[in-house]
Design a protein around this motif. Sequence first.
Motif, mmCIF file in Angstrom:
data_model
loop_
_atom_site.group_PDB
_atom_site.id
_atom_site.type_symbol
_atom_site.label_atom_id
_atom_site.label_comp_id
_atom_site.label_asym_id
_atom_site.label_seq_id
_atom_site.Cartn_x
_atom_site.Cartn_y
_atom_site.Cartn_z
ATOM 1 N N PHE A 23 70.337 -10.697 59.630
ATOM 2 C CA PHE A 23 70.742 -9.648 60.456
ATOM 3 C C PHE A 23 72.075 -10.211 61.056
ATOM 4 C CE2 PHE A 23 66.400 -9.506 60.144
ATOM 5 C CZ PHE A 23 65.959 -8.144 60.186
ATOM 6 N N VAL A 24 73.171 -9.429 61.281
ATOM 7 C CA VAL A 24 74.332 -9.584 61.847
ATOM 8 C C VAL A 24 74.523 -8.728 63.046
ATOM 9 C CG1 VAL A 24 76.963 -9.538 61.167
ATOM 10 C CG2 VAL A 24 75.348 -9.934 59.532
ATOM 11 N N ALA A 25 74.769 -9.530 64.034
ATOM 12 C CA ALA A 25 75.213 -8.555 65.358
ATOM 13 C C ALA A 25 76.593 -9.036 65.736
ATOM 14 C CB ALA A 25 74.316 -9.068 66.322
ATOM 15 N N THR A 26 77.290 -7.635 66.279
ATOM 16 C CA THR A 26 78.624 -7.647 66.692
ATOM 17 C C THR A 26 78.849 -6.721 67.802
ATOM 18 O OG1 THR A 26 79.341 -6.092 65.074
ATOM 19 C CG2 THR A 26 79.761 -8.323 64.391
ATOM 20 N N GLY A 33 81.728 0.200 74.494
ATOM 21 C CA GLY A 33 81.231 0.454 73.148
ATOM 22 C C GLY A 33 79.846 0.155 72.691
ATOM 23 N N HIS A 34 79.544 0.464 71.319
ATOM 24 C CA HIS A 34 78.153 0.224 70.958
ATOM 25 C C HIS A 34 78.119 -1.202 70.307
ATOM 26 C CE1 HIS A 34 78.451 4.524 71.062
ATOM 27 N NE2 HIS A 34 77.116 4.494 71.542
ATOM 28 N N VAL A 35 76.973 -1.695 70.744
ATOM 29 C CA VAL A 35 76.691 -3.094 70.177
ATOM 30 C C VAL A 35 75.836 -2.729 68.500
ATOM 31 C CG1 VAL A 35 74.809 -4.997 70.034
ATOM 32 C CG2 VAL A 35 76.083 -4.273 72.171
ATOM 33 N N ASN A 36 76.317 -3.520 67.598
ATOM 34 C CA ASN A 36 75.764 -3.156 66.295
ATOM 35 C C ASN A 36 75.075 -4.466 65.752
ATOM 36 O OD1 ASN A 36 75.995 -1.450 63.917
ATOM 37 N ND2 ASN A 36 76.832 -3.280 63.082
ATOM 38 N N VAL A 37 74.037 -4.043 65.077
ATOM 39 C CA VAL A 37 73.042 -4.947 64.303
ATOM 40 C C VAL A 37 72.970 -4.282 63.268
ATOM 41 C CG1 VAL A 37 70.846 -6.441 64.262
ATOM 42 C CG2 VAL A 37 71.983 -5.510 66.637
ATOM 43 N N SER A 38 73.037 -5.001 62.046
ATOM 44 C CA SER A 38 73.065 -4.645 60.614
ATOM 45 C C SER A 38 72.154 -5.567 59.706
ATOM 46 C CB SER A 38 74.306 -4.578 59.809
ATOM 47 O OG SER A 38 75.102 -3.588 60.319
ATOM 48 N N PRO A 39 71.122 -5.107 58.933
ATOM 49 C CA PRO A 39 70.377 -5.913 58.058
ATOM 50 C C PRO A 39 71.274 -6.170 56.976
ATOM 51 C CG PRO A 39 69.581 -3.721 58.121
ATOM 52 C CD PRO A 39 70.717 -3.601 59.166
ATOM 53 N N LYS A 40 71.152 -7.296 56.368
ATOM 54 C CA LYS A 40 71.782 -7.717 55.249
ATOM 55 C C LYS A 40 70.719 -8.465 54.082
ATOM 56 C CE LYS A 40 75.643 -6.615 56.979
ATOM 57 N NZ LYS A 40 76.485 -5.263 56.566
ATOM 58 N N VAL A 76 80.463 -12.906 66.609
ATOM 59 C CA VAL A 76 79.618 -12.387 65.402
ATOM 60 C C VAL A 76 78.336 -13.529 65.601
ATOM 61 C CG1 VAL A 76 80.527 -13.773 63.425
ATOM 62 C CG2 VAL A 76 79.044 -11.860 63.104
ATOM 63 N N THR A 77 76.877 -13.078 65.425
ATOM 64 C CA THR A 77 75.845 -13.804 65.102
ATOM 65 C C THR A 77 75.216 -13.212 64.270
ATOM 66 O OG1 THR A 77 75.737 -14.058 67.847
ATOM 67 C CG2 THR A 77 73.761 -14.351 66.543
ATOM 68 N N LEU A 78 74.702 -14.299 63.374
ATOM 69 C CA LEU A 78 73.782 -14.164 62.365
ATOM 70 C C LEU A 78 72.379 -14.669 62.586
ATOM 71 C CD1 LEU A 78 76.700 -14.137 61.032
ATOM 72 C CD2 LEU A 78 75.617 -14.851 58.945
ATOM 73 N N MET A 79 71.415 -13.981 62.330
ATOM 74 C CA MET A 79 69.865 -14.031 62.560
ATOM 75 C C MET A 79 68.976 -14.055 61.276
ATOM 76 S SD MET A 79 67.356 -12.545 65.389
ATOM 77 C CE MET A 79 66.791 -11.247 64.499
ATOM 78 N N PHE A 80 68.459 -15.242 61.217
ATOM 79 C CA PHE A 80 67.545 -15.402 60.200
ATOM 80 C C PHE A 80 66.239 -15.429 60.800
ATOM 81 C CE2 PHE A 80 71.855 -17.105 59.005
ATOM 82 C CZ PHE A 80 71.774 -16.618 58.000
ATOM 83 N N LEU A 90 66.376 -18.525 63.374
ATOM 84 C CA LEU A 90 67.461 -19.033 63.669
ATOM 85 C C LEU A 90 68.833 -18.187 63.689
ATOM 86 C CD1 LEU A 90 68.861 -22.197 63.123
ATOM 87 C CD2 LEU A 90 69.206 -21.488 60.524
ATOM 88 N N ARG A 91 69.618 -18.621 64.630
ATOM 89 C CA ARG A 91 70.763 -17.983 64.823
ATOM 90 C C ARG A 91 72.003 -18.693 64.788
ATOM 91 N NH1 ARG A 91 66.953 -16.110 68.676
ATOM 92 N NH2 ARG A 91 66.776 -14.105 68.912
#
Length: 183
Positions: A23-26, A33-40, A76-80, A90-91
Amino acid sequence: MGKVYPEIEPRLRAFIEAQPVFFVATAPTSVDGHVNVSPKGMRGTLVVLGPHRVAYLDYHGSGAETIAHLRDNGRVTLMFCAFSGPPKILRLYGRGHTVPVDDPGFAARLADFPDPPDRHTVRAVIAVEVDRVADSCGFAVPVMEYQHDRDMLITHHGRKTTEELVAYRASRNAASIDGLPVF
């Protein structure tokens, strides 16, 4: 239970590379503004380039929030998450930048991936300089079974010409939902 690591050490790299989804959060700089979280997903779309560097392939999508937010402030934060095996989250926190398909450096960034796709199907490579690596327990994350990657995105993009994808980016991916420019 959580721990902060000085870098992406080999054991963490193996964990990252084993995950079929991340997951990617920005967020934009503006508090409105809107916080966004996207699954990849899709195996092979994320590479660990070093103890403080990762990159992932950014395909065309219904929006372009991550790219707009990275252009705005780079955060940016990536979460696994472990959905099988021992529980773990893990972030990777850091600063990201976008290397779009029309950038002169795009081919070099695409070459970082072991089995890169046709360059015209990818919108950009997102490169992240990681400044914090931290885990947490993941005790509440459900155990789920991975079945397979979906090929719909690649199949869909593969049917489009380069010109059609350029037009798509111009019409559908030009700005974030908050009006921030993408490219």
